[in-house]
Motif scaffolding. Sequence first.
Motif, PDB file in Angstrom:
ATOM      1  N   PRO A  32     -15.679   1.510  11.814  1.00  0.00           N
ATOM      2  CA  PRO A  32     -14.605   1.876  10.866  1.00  0.00           C
ATOM      3  C   PRO A  32     -14.658   3.101  10.473  1.00  0.00           C
ATOM      4  O   PRO A  32     -16.120   3.668   9.972  1.00  0.00           O
ATOM      5  CB  PRO A  32     -15.001   0.814   9.901  1.00  0.00           C
ATOM      6  N   SER A  35     -10.597   3.496   4.974  1.00  0.00           N
ATOM      7  CA  SER A  35     -10.514   2.405   4.093  1.00  0.00           C
ATOM      8  C   SER A  35      -9.389   2.592   3.098  1.00  0.00           C
ATOM      9  O   SER A  35      -9.059   3.527   2.941  1.00  0.00           O
ATOM     10  CB  SER A  35     -11.652   1.569   3.387  1.00  0.00           C
ATOM     11  N   LEU A  36      -8.966   1.343   2.495  1.00  0.00           N
ATOM     12  CA  LEU A  36      -7.718   1.801   1.546  1.00  0.00           C
ATOM     13  C   LEU A  36      -8.208   1.205   0.306  1.00  0.00           C
ATOM     14  O   LEU A  36      -8.958   0.381  -0.069  1.00  0.00           O
ATOM     15  CB  LEU A  36      -6.685   0.776   2.050  1.00  0.00           C
ATOM     16  N   GLU A  54      -8.232  -5.206   2.122  1.00  0.00           N
ATOM     17  CA  GLU A  54      -9.040  -5.058   3.304  1.00  0.00           C
ATOM     18  C   GLU A  54      -8.242  -5.807   4.523  1.00  0.00           C
ATOM     19  O   GLU A  54      -8.488  -5.495   5.704  1.00  0.00           O
ATOM     20  CB  GLU A  54     -10.065  -6.046   2.800  1.00  0.00           C
ATOM     21  N   CYS A  56      -4.871  -5.313   4.900  1.00  0.00           N
ATOM     22  CA  CYS A  56      -4.109  -4.250   5.322  1.00  0.00           C
ATOM     23  C   CYS A  56      -4.728  -3.389   6.351  1.00  0.00           C
ATOM     24  O   CYS A  56      -4.730  -2.881   7.562  1.00  0.00           O
ATOM     25  CB  CYS A  56      -3.440  -3.572   4.340  1.00  0.00           C
ATOM     26  N   THR A  57      -6.280  -3.061   6.028  1.00  0.00           N
ATOM     27  CA  THR A  57      -7.178  -2.168   6.660  1.00  0.00           C
ATOM     28  C   THR A  57      -7.465  -2.678   8.224  1.00  0.00           C
ATOM     29  O   THR A  57      -7.288  -2.202   9.103  1.00  0.00           O
ATOM     30  CB  THR A  57      -8.383  -1.988   5.942  1.00  0.00           C
ATOM     31  N   ASN A  58      -7.667  -4.019   8.199  1.00  0.00           N
ATOM     32  CA  ASN A  58      -7.906  -4.810   9.213  1.00  0.00           C
ATOM     33  C   ASN A  58      -6.672  -4.819  10.250  1.00  0.00           C
ATOM     34  O   ASN A  58      -6.918  -4.790  11.452  1.00  0.00           O
ATOM     35  CB  ASN A  58      -8.587  -6.281   9.097  1.00  0.00           C
ATOM     36  N   TYR A  61      -6.385  -1.401  11.792  1.00  0.00           N
ATOM     37  CA  TYR A  61      -7.469  -1.158  12.872  1.00  0.00           C
ATOM     38  C   TYR A  61      -6.915  -1.919  14.026  1.00  0.00           C
ATOM     39  O   TYR A  61      -7.288  -1.150  15.303  1.00  0.00           O
ATOM     40  CB  TYR A  61      -8.770  -1.586  12.648  1.00  0.00           C
TER      41      TYR A  61
END
Length: 230
Positions: A32, A35-36, A54, A56-58, A61
């Motif tokens: 990673p 992060s947001l 979390e 949204c971050t995934n 990615y």
Amino acid sequence: KQTEKVFKSAAIKANERLASSMQGTLTPASMPWFSLKMRDARLNAIKSVADWLEDCTNRMYLAFRQSNFYSEIGEVYLDLSAFGTGGLFVTERQEWSDVFVGLEFQALTIGQYVVDENSSGHVDTVIRAMELTARQAMQMFAERGTLPEDIRKCAVDQPDRVFEFLHAVYPRSEYNPGKMDKANRPWASCYVARHGPTLVAESGYYEFPYMVPRWAKTSGELYGRGPGMT
């Protein structure tokens, strides 16, 4: 042609090592690298907000991994460290479709695009030259634009014949937030066939689709300076 005048590869190797180091530390594919967070720090302490961030971050990615981002960003780092200016275009794969099928990235070739800044010094205008075969032009514009008739004929008789196009993205001064269509978005997007010239397709973007990092630049400069210049 790119290497026929090279008599020593030390600078080329150094540039490749610098670009590889930047990619491995700034945007590594194996771990990673962002992060947001909410701008209001108090919201970050709320579990439901943290869970949403979390998720949204995934999703982001996953979108990067399912795209060509990691191959294209490497080309950007090579230009950035050598020439001081890099360019990356991001759009939806098959952006003319109504269904989202993923992201597509394209590193810009140095010397084939020009940029302009707004009053804050941020790049908000890019015009780039691009070459497409008649077959590629048909794939891109047959369903969403107006191709000159001779390019359409070449797609049948000479599909590998190359034509020059321009893609211009710039702020749309007559943007109307209350009107929802592709021709009325904050940034205008125009494809022009230099054969004519002919406006082939016009649409727009809600966000500026080009990223143009500059390594360093002095006051008043538009393009950057890189270690390669030094």
